[in-house]
Design a protein around this motif. Structure first.
Motif, PDB file in Angstrom:
ATOM      1  N   SER A 309       0.817  -1.219   0.000  1.00  0.00           N
ATOM      2  CA  SER A 309       0.000   0.000   0.000  1.00  0.00           C
ATOM      3  C   SER A 309       0.847   1.264   0.000  1.00  0.00           C
ATOM      4  O   SER A 309       0.432   2.297   0.485  1.00  0.00           O
ATOM      5  CB  SER A 309      -0.966   0.022   1.196  1.00  0.00           C
ATOM      6  OG  SER A 309      -0.272   0.193   2.415  1.00  0.00           O
ATOM      7  N   GLN A 310       2.058   1.155  -0.555  1.00  0.00           N
ATOM      8  CA  GLN A 310       2.931   2.314  -0.603  1.00  0.00           C
ATOM      9  C   GLN A 310       2.751   3.129  -1.878  1.00  0.00           C
ATOM     10  O   GLN A 310       2.992   4.321  -1.887  1.00  0.00           O
ATOM     11  CB  GLN A 310       4.394   1.857  -0.501  1.00  0.00           C
ATOM     12  CG  GLN A 310       4.736   1.198   0.822  1.00  0.00           C
ATOM     13  CD  GLN A 310       4.568   2.161   1.992  1.00  0.00           C
ATOM     14  OE1 GLN A 310       5.179   3.215   2.022  1.00  0.00           O
ATOM     15  NE2 GLN A 310       3.727   1.799   2.932  1.00  0.00           N
ATOM     16  N   GLN A 311       2.347   2.474  -2.960  1.00  0.00           N
ATOM     17  CA  GLN A 311       2.240   3.165  -4.232  1.00  0.00           C
ATOM     18  C   GLN A 311       1.000   2.686  -4.978  1.00  0.00           C
ATOM     19  O   GLN A 311       0.545   1.560  -4.780  1.00  0.00           O
ATOM     20  CB  GLN A 311       3.484   2.912  -5.094  1.00  0.00           C
ATOM     21  CG  GLN A 311       4.792   3.322  -4.423  1.00  0.00           C
ATOM     22  CD  GLN A 311       5.982   3.071  -5.313  1.00  0.00           C
ATOM     23  OE1 GLN A 311       6.349   3.945  -6.094  1.00  0.00           O
ATOM     24  NE2 GLN A 311       6.564   1.906  -5.222  1.00  0.00           N
ATOM     25  N   THR A 312       0.478   3.553  -5.814  1.00  0.00           N
ATOM     26  CA  THR A 312      -0.634   3.155  -6.659  1.00  0.00           C
ATOM     27  C   THR A 312      -0.105   2.471  -7.911  1.00  0.00           C
ATOM     28  O   THR A 312       0.963   2.819  -8.421  1.00  0.00           O
ATOM     29  CB  THR A 312      -1.467   4.379  -7.073  1.00  0.00           C
ATOM     30  OG1 THR A 312      -0.630   5.297  -7.775  1.00  0.00           O
ATOM     31  CG2 THR A 312      -2.073   5.058  -5.869  1.00  0.00           C
ATOM     32  N   ILE A 313      -0.892   1.510  -8.374  1.00  0.00           N
ATOM     33  CA  ILE A 313      -0.523   0.797  -9.601  1.00  0.00           C
ATOM     34  C   ILE A 313      -1.048   1.630 -10.758  1.00  0.00           C
ATOM     35  O   ILE A 313      -2.213   1.541 -11.144  1.00  0.00           O
ATOM     36  CB  ILE A 313      -1.110  -0.627  -9.598  1.00  0.00           C
ATOM     37  CG1 ILE A 313      -0.617  -1.394  -8.361  1.00  0.00           C
ATOM     38  CG2 ILE A 313      -0.735  -1.370 -10.872  1.00  0.00           C
ATOM     39  CD1 ILE A 313      -1.263  -2.745  -8.177  1.00  0.00           C
ATOM     40  N   SER A 314      -0.171   2.431 -11.318  1.00  0.00           N
ATOM     41  CA  SER A 314      -0.603   3.426 -12.296  1.00  0.00           C
ATOM     42  C   SER A 314      -0.904   2.841 -13.657  1.00  0.00           C
ATOM     43  O   SER A 314      -1.355   3.559 -14.560  1.00  0.00           O
ATOM     44  CB  SER A 314       0.472   4.506 -12.433  1.00  0.00           C
ATOM     45  OG  SER A 314       1.718   3.920 -12.777  1.00  0.00           O
ATOM     46  N   THR A 315      -0.672   1.557 -13.827  1.00  0.00           N
ATOM     47  CA  THR A 315      -0.966   0.940 -15.127  1.00  0.00           C
ATOM     48  C   THR A 315      -2.454   0.701 -15.316  1.00  0.00           C
ATOM     49  O   THR A 315      -2.889   0.360 -16.419  1.00  0.00           O
ATOM     50  CB  THR A 315      -0.213  -0.388 -15.252  1.00  0.00           C
ATOM     51  OG1 THR A 315      -0.478  -1.181 -14.105  1.00  0.00           O
ATOM     52  CG2 THR A 315       1.278  -0.144 -15.369  1.00  0.00           C
ATOM     53  N   VAL A 316      -3.255   0.839 -14.263  1.00  0.00           N
ATOM     54  CA  VAL A 316      -4.705   0.689 -14.388  1.00  0.00           C
ATOM     55  C   VAL A 316      -5.293   2.062 -14.675  1.00  0.00           C
ATOM     56  O   VAL A 316      -5.111   3.005 -13.896  1.00  0.00           O
ATOM     57  CB  VAL A 316      -5.326   0.088 -13.119  1.00  0.00           C
ATOM     58  CG1 VAL A 316      -6.824  -0.128 -13.319  1.00  0.00           C
ATOM     59  CG2 VAL A 316      -4.653  -1.229 -12.755  1.00  0.00           C
ATOM     60  N   VAL A 317      -5.985   2.178 -15.788  1.00  0.00           N
ATOM     61  CA  VAL A 317      -6.464   3.483 -16.246  1.00  0.00           C
ATOM     62  C   VAL A 317      -7.942   3.403 -16.631  1.00  0.00           C
ATOM     63  O   VAL A 317      -8.497   2.318 -16.799  1.00  0.00           O
ATOM     64  CB  VAL A 317      -5.643   3.980 -17.448  1.00  0.00           C
ATOM     65  CG1 VAL A 317      -4.191   4.208 -17.054  1.00  0.00           C
ATOM     66  CG2 VAL A 317      -5.748   3.010 -18.612  1.00  0.00           C
ATOM     67  N   ALA A 318      -8.563   4.572 -16.772  1.00  0.00           N
ATOM     68  CA  ALA A 318      -9.958   4.643 -17.211  1.00  0.00           C
ATOM     69  C   ALA A 318     -10.060   4.251 -18.672  1.00  0.00           C
ATOM     70  O   ALA A 318      -9.244   4.659 -19.503  1.00  0.00           O
ATOM     71  CB  ALA A 318     -10.505   6.047 -17.000  1.00  0.00           C
ATOM     72  N   GLY A 319     -11.072   3.439 -18.964  1.00  0.00           N
ATOM     73  CA  GLY A 319     -11.299   2.978 -20.320  1.00  0.00           C
ATOM     74  C   GLY A 319     -12.574   3.547 -20.906  1.00  0.00           C
ATOM     75  O   GLY A 319     -12.919   4.715 -20.690  1.00  0.00           O
ATOM     76  N   ALA A 320     -13.307   2.706 -21.619  1.00  0.00           N
ATOM     77  CA  ALA A 320     -14.474   3.145 -22.383  1.00  0.00           C
ATOM     78  C   ALA A 320     -15.641   3.510 -21.474  1.00  0.00           C
ATOM     79  O   ALA A 320     -15.852   2.908 -20.418  1.00  0.00           O
ATOM     80  CB  ALA A 320     -14.892   2.051 -23.351  1.00  0.00           C
ATOM     81  N   SER A 321     -16.401   4.491 -21.912  1.00  0.00           N
ATOM     82  CA  SER A 321     -17.625   4.882 -21.216  1.00  0.00           C
ATOM     83  C   SER A 321     -18.783   4.031 -21.722  1.00  0.00           C
ATOM     84  O   SER A 321     -18.635   3.210 -22.626  1.00  0.00           O
ATOM     85  CB  SER A 321     -17.908   6.362 -21.449  1.00  0.00           C
ATOM     86  OG  SER A 321     -18.042   6.630 -22.832  1.00  0.00           O
ATOM     87  N   ALA A 322     -19.970   4.226 -21.129  1.00  0.00           N
ATOM     88  CA  ALA A 322     -21.176   3.496 -21.533  1.00  0.00           C
ATOM     89  C   ALA A 322     -22.251   4.489 -21.927  1.00  0.00           C
ATOM     90  O   ALA A 322     -22.427   5.525 -21.267  1.00  0.00           O
ATOM     91  CB  ALA A 322     -21.670   2.602 -20.407  1.00  0.00           C
TER      92      ALA A 322
END
Length: 659
Positions: A309-322
């Motif tokens: 819990s020291q860093q955020t996993i920045s490879t997860v990003v917002a994708g497509a909307s609905a």
């Protein structure tokens, strides 16, 4: 030993969250992400999520009733043949003097390369939620390697760490994933709050009849997603982890137009690798209104954290909307309640409307009377009578206090299936902007039965009057008593009270009793305040037997408009006279000598009396003769003598001489 930030995460992921902890739309700690590698893992919104394992992303859908939107993450393994790089700083905890890494062992970035674990200095790359012991030995395994995504030759979070099983320096299908692994996550779905509301429809499996289902359902993926130090699959079954108390989720709708959903594993569960398409969770939305054009829902506020819990996993990003096209304007529920008696009501839902369809009667009307009883699509729009005294005779089915306040709810369903949950899974009424349900709070109580008494019955000015309302009854608690004595004096509170009136007159005392439900009832009583009448008695103090005694009387009252009703005289010899109130004198003849107490009582029209006494000494005549007898003899004699004198005068009259 440094404070474990994961404890903070667990607290943030509690179901109930305070607004004070909400910072910038995130519940996780503010952490600066490391350099982002080239490969990202998007979270796409599924416009029509059909279940907890649905990972198919539908970009747009048409909706006529409540629907679910899913958040699907597209994780994957590194590409086969991706180059792997060794770093002498990436080490594992060797607590058993075995020189090779094994699945589940803690992996550390030994930044100072001292070969021991320095708690608070070196970041954990992988391992269990519990940190290694301080100063534990760190070892290098040359097969523990990383993918140098940014090409700088050094490992940086969140670059992928693997175990190069074959030692080829290239990623292979049988290589073990080590990092980054996911221990907790968060995302938000943004929506138009004038069109949608996050809320699930009634669920037949709900613990409460017609109670709402879960608005948020966690994903239940069972394929892939290996758990570090555990199985090679099932790590993305967030729902199973929560059911086993090895995970905890939270939901927040503190910000209008945004629903925030999060999850964290709890010990002893370890972090997981998201290496496949997985549903994080889906959210149910009820329809508030039908807009003129399609609406768009977007994903934001994405935070994924590793086991440390020291860093955020920045490879997860917002994708497509609905995109959602709303095809049905939902029905609008309406309740009118009529109180028939203290405990009996009638209810009407005939005022409910649907602008673009119909509400079937009785199939479209779902009543809950607030006492634990329902009428679900049985009777219909009109409930002629509902007797709470009957349903709560031995205690209300839902444990509600009786009498009391009851919240009646009505849910209607149109021919397109559009509706809105009226109660949650615990039976509590749901309050939101969705129009297909409504509620009405009613008072089921007879209210106070006020009983007022006072004494004395007719006080005089200055007398203390005791007022008592303590015999008042009610079927709920009595909250207050308020006394108004009717003479412009200040109000007084309490079940009992005392008061003294200054002046004579008729006053209306009022007691108002209010109960815990706010029901107020009153009782009044006329209080007549009157002074004793004035009375003056004059007469002789002595008399003779057979002599007429005369008393002079004068009596009056100060009461406005009052009068003297009677004057009673007790002559003391066994004789009494009851005279009218206007009498000014009284006579009496004593027949026997003696001393008598004469008592005169004057009573006014309000019953107030004044008593005066005088002493009367009666004696016999001194000669011993009966004066009455003498009088009886003397009077006739005097009459005879008078007649004789008249005759004699007539005879002596001279005769007239002739002229």
């Amino acid at each position: 030993m440094r404070t474990r930030k994961v404890l903070t995460i667990i607290l943030f992921l509690s179901v109930t969250l305070s607004l004070a902890s909400f910072r910038g739309g995130q519940y996780f700690p503010s952490i600066h992400p490391a350099a982002a590698p080239a490969v990202n893992f998007p979270i796409d919104l599924d416009a029509s999520s059909t279940g907890q394992t649905d990972t198919t992303v539908t970009a747009s859908a048409s909706q006529g009733s409540t629907f679910r939107v899913g958040a699907v993450i597209s994780g994957s393994n590194p590409a086969i043949g991706t180059p792997l790089l060794f770093s002498p700083y990436i080490k594992f905890v060797n607590s058993s003097d075995i020189d090779t890494w094994a699945n589940g062992k803690a992996v550390i970035n030994d930044t100072n390369n001292n070969g021991i674990y320095d708690d608070g200095i070196q970041a954990r790359i992988a391992g269990t939620i519990n940190p290694p012991a301080p100063n534990v030995k760190l070892m290098v395994d040359p097969k523990v390697k990383f993918i140098d995504a940014n090409g700088d030759g050094a490992w940086q979070f969140p670059e992928i760490v693997v175990y190069d099983t074959g030692g080829t320096g290239l990623f292979a299908a049988n290589d073990k994933l080590i990092a980054p692994s996911v221990y907790g996550w968060q995302f938000a779905i943004n929506y138009d709050p004038t069109v949608l509301i996050p809320q699930a429809n009634p669920d037949p499996s709900s613990a409460y009849p017609d109670g709402a289902g879960n608005t948020v359902l966690l994903g239940s993926g069972t394929s892939l997603c290996p758990v570090y130090g555990g199985t090679n699959f099932g790590g993305c079954n967030w729902n199973a982890a929560a059911a086993a108390n090895q995970g905890s989720s939270f939901v927040s709708t503190l910000v209008p137009g945004k629903i925030l959903v999060g999850f964290t594993f709890l010990p002893p569960h370890n972090a997981t690798f998201i290496n496949t398409k997985a549903l994080l969770a889906n959210v149910a939305f009820e329809i508030i209104r039908k807009p003129a054009s399609p609406i768009t829902l977007t994903v934001s506020d994405i935070i994924f954290i590793d086991v440390d819990s020291q860093q955020t996993i920045s490879t997860v990003v917002a994708g497509a909307s609905a995109s959602e096209t709303i095809t049905n304007d939902p029905p609008h529920a309406n309740i009118i309640a009529t109180k028939i008696s203290a405990y009996v009501y009638s209810f009407s839902g005939t005022g409910s409307t649907d602008s673009d369809g119909t509400i079937a009667d009785p199939a479209g009307y779902y009543w809950d009377f607030g006492d634990g009883t329902q009428d679900l699509a049985t009777t219909g729009a009109t409930i002629l009578t509902h007797d709470y005294n009957s349903t709560c005779d031995t205690g209300c089915p839902n444990g509600a206090a009786f009498g009391g306040l009851f919240t009646v709810t009505l849910r209607v369903v149109d021919d397109g299936g559009a509706t809105g949950s009226a109660r949650d899974s615990n039976g509590s009424p749901i309050v939101n902007a969705q129009p297909s349900h409504t509620s009405l709070e009613i008072v089921v109580s007879k209210g106070p039965t006020v009983i007022l008494s006072s004494s004395p019955s007719t006080p005089s000015p200055g007398d203390t009057v005791n007022f008592d309302g303590s015999s008042t009854t009610d079927d709920v608690a009595i909250a207050s008593y308020s006394w108004d004595f009717g003479d412009n004096s200040p109000l007084v509170t309490g079940a009992t009270a005392t008061h003294a009136y200054s002046n004579p007159g008729t006053f209306t005392a009022n007691l108002t009793v209010t109960d815990s439900l706010g029901q107020a009832k009153s009782m009044t009583k006329l209080i007549i305040v009157d002074a004793q009448p004035a009375l003056t008695v004059t007469g002789p103090s002595t008399a003779l037997t057979s002599q007429i005694v005369t008393l002079s009387l004068a009596s009056s009252t100060s009461f406005p408009g009052g009068s003297i009703s009677t004057i009673k005289i007790d002559w003391g010899d066994g004789k009494t006279d009851n005279l009218s109130g206007g009498s000014t004198s009284a006579t009496h003849t004593y027949t026997t000598a003696g001393t008598y107490t004469v008592t005169v009582t004057s009573t006014n029209n309000n019953g107030k009396s004044t008593v005066k006494t005088l002493s009367m000494t009666v004696s016999a005549p001194a000669s011993g003769l009966d004066l009455t007898l003498i009088a009886e003899i003397a009077i006739p004699i005097a009459a005879v003598v008078a007649a004789a004198l008249v005759l004699m005068r007539r005879r002596k009259k001279p005769t007239a001489q002739p002229k």
